[in-house]
Design an enzyme around this catalytic site. Structure first.
Site, PDB file in Angstrom:
ATOM      1  N   ASP A   6      -8.308  -9.164   4.423  1.00 14.15           N
ATOM      2  CA  ASP A   6      -8.083  -7.979   5.257  1.00 14.15           C
ATOM      3  C   ASP A   6      -9.164  -7.832   6.332  1.00 14.15           C
ATOM      4  O   ASP A   6      -9.975  -6.906   6.260  1.00 14.15           O
ATOM      5  CB  ASP A   6      -8.066  -6.730   4.354  1.00 14.15           C
ATOM      6  CG  ASP A   6      -7.484  -5.521   5.067  1.00 14.15           C
ATOM      7  OD1 ASP A   6      -7.031  -5.670   6.202  1.00 14.15           O
ATOM      8  OD2 ASP A   6      -7.493  -4.424   4.466  1.00 14.15           O
ATOM      9  N   GLU A  63     -12.514  -1.924  12.199  1.00 13.71           N
ATOM     10  CA  GLU A  63     -12.567  -1.280  10.879  1.00 13.71           C
ATOM     11  C   GLU A  63     -13.714  -1.826  10.024  1.00 13.71           C
ATOM     12  O   GLU A  63     -14.464  -1.056   9.431  1.00 13.71           O
ATOM     13  CB  GLU A  63     -11.227  -1.479  10.154  1.00 13.71           C
ATOM     14  CG  GLU A  63     -11.221  -0.910   8.748  1.00 13.71           C
ATOM     15  CD  GLU A  63      -9.862  -1.037   8.053  1.00 13.71           C
ATOM     16  OE1 GLU A  63      -8.915  -1.569   8.672  1.00 13.71           O
ATOM     17  OE2 GLU A  63      -9.767  -0.598   6.890  1.00 13.71           O
ATOM     18  N   GLU A  68       0.826  -1.212   0.000  1.00 11.04           N
ATOM     19  CA  GLU A  68       0.000   0.000   0.000  1.00 11.04           C
ATOM     20  C   GLU A  68       0.863   1.266   0.000  1.00 11.04           C
ATOM     21  O   GLU A  68       0.614   2.211   0.743  1.00 11.04           O
ATOM     22  CB  GLU A  68      -0.969  -0.022   1.193  1.00 11.04           C
ATOM     23  CG  GLU A  68      -1.931  -1.212   1.131  1.00 11.04           C
ATOM     24  CD  GLU A  68      -2.991  -1.245   2.223  1.00 11.04           C
ATOM     25  OE1 GLU A  68      -2.767  -0.659   3.300  1.00 11.04           O
ATOM     26  OE2 GLU A  68      -4.042  -1.864   1.988  1.00 11.04           O
TER      27      GLU A  68
HETATM   28  C1  GCV Z   1      -2.415   0.550   8.343  1.00 13.97           C
HETATM   29  C2  GCV Z   1      -6.086  -2.101   5.688  1.00 13.97           C
HETATM   30  C3  GCV Z   1      -6.454  -0.779   6.287  1.00 13.97           C
HETATM   31  C4  GCV Z   1      -5.277   0.176   6.284  1.00 13.97           C
HETATM   32  C5  GCV Z   1      -4.115  -0.502   7.016  1.00 13.97           C
HETATM   33  C6  GCV Z   1      -3.786  -1.793   6.290  1.00 13.97           C
HETATM   34  C7  GCV Z   1      -2.670  -2.570   6.962  1.00 13.97           C
HETATM   35  O1  GCV Z   1      -5.879  -1.984   4.317  1.00 13.97           O
HETATM   36  O2  GCV Z   1      -7.549  -0.235   5.599  1.00 13.97           O
HETATM   37  O3  GCV Z   1      -5.671   1.363   6.930  1.00 13.97           O
HETATM   38  O4  GCV Z   1      -2.984   0.332   7.078  1.00 13.97           O
HETATM   39  O5  GCV Z   1      -4.926  -2.622   6.279  1.00 13.97           O
HETATM   40  O6  GCV Z   1      -2.975  -3.512   7.663  1.00 13.97           O
HETATM   41  O7  GCV Z   1      -1.506  -2.233   6.766  1.00 13.97           O
END
Ligand code: GCV
Length: 647
Positions: free
Chosen positions: A340, A368, A261
């Site tokens: 995720d 989340e 990411e």
């Molecule tokens: C910290 C998901 C979340 C991101 C997070 C990522 C991760 O994609 O939406 O906010 O980033 O996981 O675990 O690195």
């Protein structure tokens, strides 16, 4: 309630200890912490005590964190080989309350199943323009930082450490795994801030870990490269890490999100993730530290038209071939599911694929994708199911046993909110995480009862029973009114709250459901799909491959099926979608109704916050119900067999 809610350690939870004479024998900072706890509980110290807590004269087999508890001749005794064990023994007595004193007990020995029991904060130092102070945080700001600076008053961090230690957590990573420019400096010129946090956590036996940016040698060291095999890079990490240990001698180690990411990583230099992790492991090894290297690596710039790329496959494809190449103090940290932290995912096949690597399993206490601490969603049943799951066969190791090599990690659900977790009932998730990391085979319902007993010590049976009924099955309730049958990701892009069925369908993130007029789901079979089922050992490779054997709750994770497909439950997929969404929203309303009967039995501040959250849960559950049902009715044209209102 005024001030900060005491969570599961209100003064009344110490009443049994506080009314007993207590003797504490031993030396060291953690033993002094126990003495201070005993004094603040109000217990008189005594040489003829009701409760004696001692470090054993000659260490036995309890290890650093274990303890033995017994009661005979009117004295309850806790013995440990080391101070941390005595601290955990003390909190065990607190949990038992009167039961620790009212009858003889044969000797019971307690040891944590997992050595590393860690909470990771996704806290930023600077308020991030997109993600705020705490990424995916639903409980206010950070306990550590406020608008770019370390908080001047860290007393609350000490209280936090106490809460964590009381449920067995022994490590905290203080900052977000997405390490932005400001936060990168915590490793060097802002290390003093990490040391200040460590000083608050240390009296409760908690070691501090730091998320670091893989490109730090460039960002902070002025080097031209962060290539893990470049000698100047290796020297920079070794020298920087030595300075960390000069400042924080009990520093736990680093956490790294690399090539994920947008974070930098070893791929830029044509190196493997084992090369990257081992470089940091080597820098940490002389000091006894570990690197937690995250396996959350996938292509987030996927073309939605490309059916050959499957995000679920990514972690295994990247990491399984590297098994055996990681150094001993490099821990590969794997999310418990392949995608995720969705409401329902299968267990990640990576966990079965790397017997020559130390693995930590990561789960998400911050909600989340499970209602963002506005919805009641007790997650321990999900975690327990995952920890007990045997990826090989019935006689193979459970996930928890595999995680013994690296530990269990939860993304924190805590912030500076007066209730710590936004929703007061979300505190149970943090508590349960600690208890499951200590004893992964513990019963989630028993943990819930324990949490209710500690948090609401004066609760009449009616309140206890209502809380139990509201929370115990709340994960399934949430599952019913959100994305169906394991398909996941029907959330609003960006903030991930509330329904948006096609929100991610034509994006680059690799999270698709492929609903059309005929059917829905992701074909991940070997026969006709992405082949993901082949990443599992037997029997799961075949169970998930087979339409007949695949568990209903994961059907759309593994298969694309017509709406008329008959589930193992006997219902069709489309009717199941309608039924669960009506039921789930009804259950949310019932949860709210049941609280309205007992809310007056708790502190008015807690009651008000819970009511506000329950109103939102009911509203949101109806929104989910109506959007999901309407979407699938319009796609399929199949009417609800019970003729309920669909728009
Ligand atoms: C910290 C998901 C979340 C991101 C997070 C990522 C991760 O994609 O939406 O906010 O980033 O996981 O675990 O690195």
């Amino acid at each position: 309630m005024t001030g900060i809610h005491p969570a599961w350690l209100p003064a009344e939870a110490f009443r049994a200890v506080g009314s007993r004479r207590v003797a504490v024998h031993g030396d060291g900072e953690l033993v002094d912490t126990i003495r201070a706890e005993v004094a603040s509980a109000g217990s008189p110290s005594s040489s003829s005590p009701d409760l004696a807590l001692s470090i054993a004269a000659t260490p036995g087999s309890l290890g650093d964190e274990g303890f033995a508890l017994a009661r005979s001749d009117g004295v309850t005794t806790v013995v440990a080989d080391a101070p941390a064990g005595l601290l955990y023994g003390f909190f065990h007595v607190v949990r038992l309350g009167e039961a620790a004193f009212n009858a003889d007990r044969p000797v019971e020995e307690h040891r944590p199943a997992l050595r590393r029991r860690m909470v990771e904060h996704w806290d930023n130092v600077h308020v991030n323009p997109v993600m705020g102070q705490v990424e995916r945080g639903y409980a206010g700001g950070s306990l550590f930082w406020e608008r770019g600076a370390l908080r001047a008053d860290l007393r609350r961090v000490r209280d936090y450490a106490r809460l964590l230690a009381s449920c067995g957590i022994n490590a905290v990573a203080v900052n977000n795994v997405n390490v932005h420019a400001t936060e990168a400096h915590l490793l060097t010129d802002r290390l003093g801030e990490v040391a200040a946090i460590a000083a608050e956590l240390r009296p409760y036996g908690i070691r501090v870990h730091l998320s670091v940016n893989f490109a730090s040698p460039i960002m902070l060291g002025g080097l031209a490269t962060a290539d893990p095999l470049d000698p100047s890079v290796r020297e920079w990490w070794a020298a920087t890490t030595s300075r960390v240990y000069e400042t924080i001698p009990d520093f736990g180690g680093y956490v790294v999100k690399a090539d994920s990411e947008g974070q930098p990583g070893p791929f830029a230099y044509g190196r493997s993730h084992a090369d990257g992790a081992n470089m940091l492991a080597d820098a940490l090894a002389p000091h006894g530290g570990v690197v937690h290297w995250r396996a959350f690596v996938y292509n987030h710039r996927q073309d939605w038209r490309d059916r050959s790329t499957d995000r679920a496959r990514a972690a295994y494809d990247h990491f399984a071939p590297l098994d055996g190449q990681f150094h001993d103090n490099a821990i590969l940290q794997v999310k418990h599911g392949p995608i995720d932290f969705q409401t329902r995912e299968p267990v990640s096949p990576v966990i079965a694929a790397m017997p020559g690597t130390r693995l930590a399993v990561e789960l998400q206490a911050t909600q989340e994708y499970t209602g963002q601490q506005r919805h009641v969603c007790y997650l321990a049943p999900m975690w327990s199911e995952m920890l007990r799951f045997r990826l090989h066969a019935d006689d193979g190791p459970a996930v928890a046993a595999i995680a013994e090599s690296g530990g269990l990690v939860a993304v924190s659900n805590v912030g500076d909110d007066p209730f710590w977790t936004g929703h007061p009932l979300a505190q149970a998730n943090l508590y349960a995480f600690g208890r499951l990391a200590w004893a992964p085979d513990a019963d989630p319902l028993a943990i819930l009862d324990e949490w209710i007993g500690l948090t609401f010590p004066a609760a009449p049976p009616q309140l206890r029973q209502t809380l139990r009924a509201m929370m115990d099955d709340s994960w399934h309730t949430y599952e019913k009114y959100t994305a169906p049958l394991g398909v996941g990701f029907m959330v609003r892009p960006g903030h991930h709250y509330g329904p948006d069925v096609d929100g991610y369908e034509y994006t680059s993130w690799g999270t698709y459901h492929f609903a059309d007029r005929d059917g829905v789901g992701v074909d991940r079979t070997r026969a006709t799909g992405t082949g993901f089922t082949g990443q599992y050992p037997q029997p799961w490779a075949d169970v998930y491959e087979s339409l007949d054997q695949c568990p209903d709750e994961l059907l759309l994770f593994f298969h694309h099926v017509p709406y008329g497909h008959v589930l193992r439950s006997g219902s069709t997929v489309i009717q199941h979608i309608y039924d669960t969404h009506f039921d789930g929203a009804d259950e949310a309303a019932r949860i709210r109704d049941s609280w309205s009967v007992v809310g007056h039995l708790v502190d008015p501040g807690v009651d008000a916050r819970v009511r506000e959250r329950l109103d939102e849960q009911v509203r949101s559950a109806e929104e989910w119900r109506d959007q999901i049902n309407t979407y699938f009715f319009r796609k399929s044209g199949v009417p609800d067999a019970k003729n309920r209102r669909i728009y």
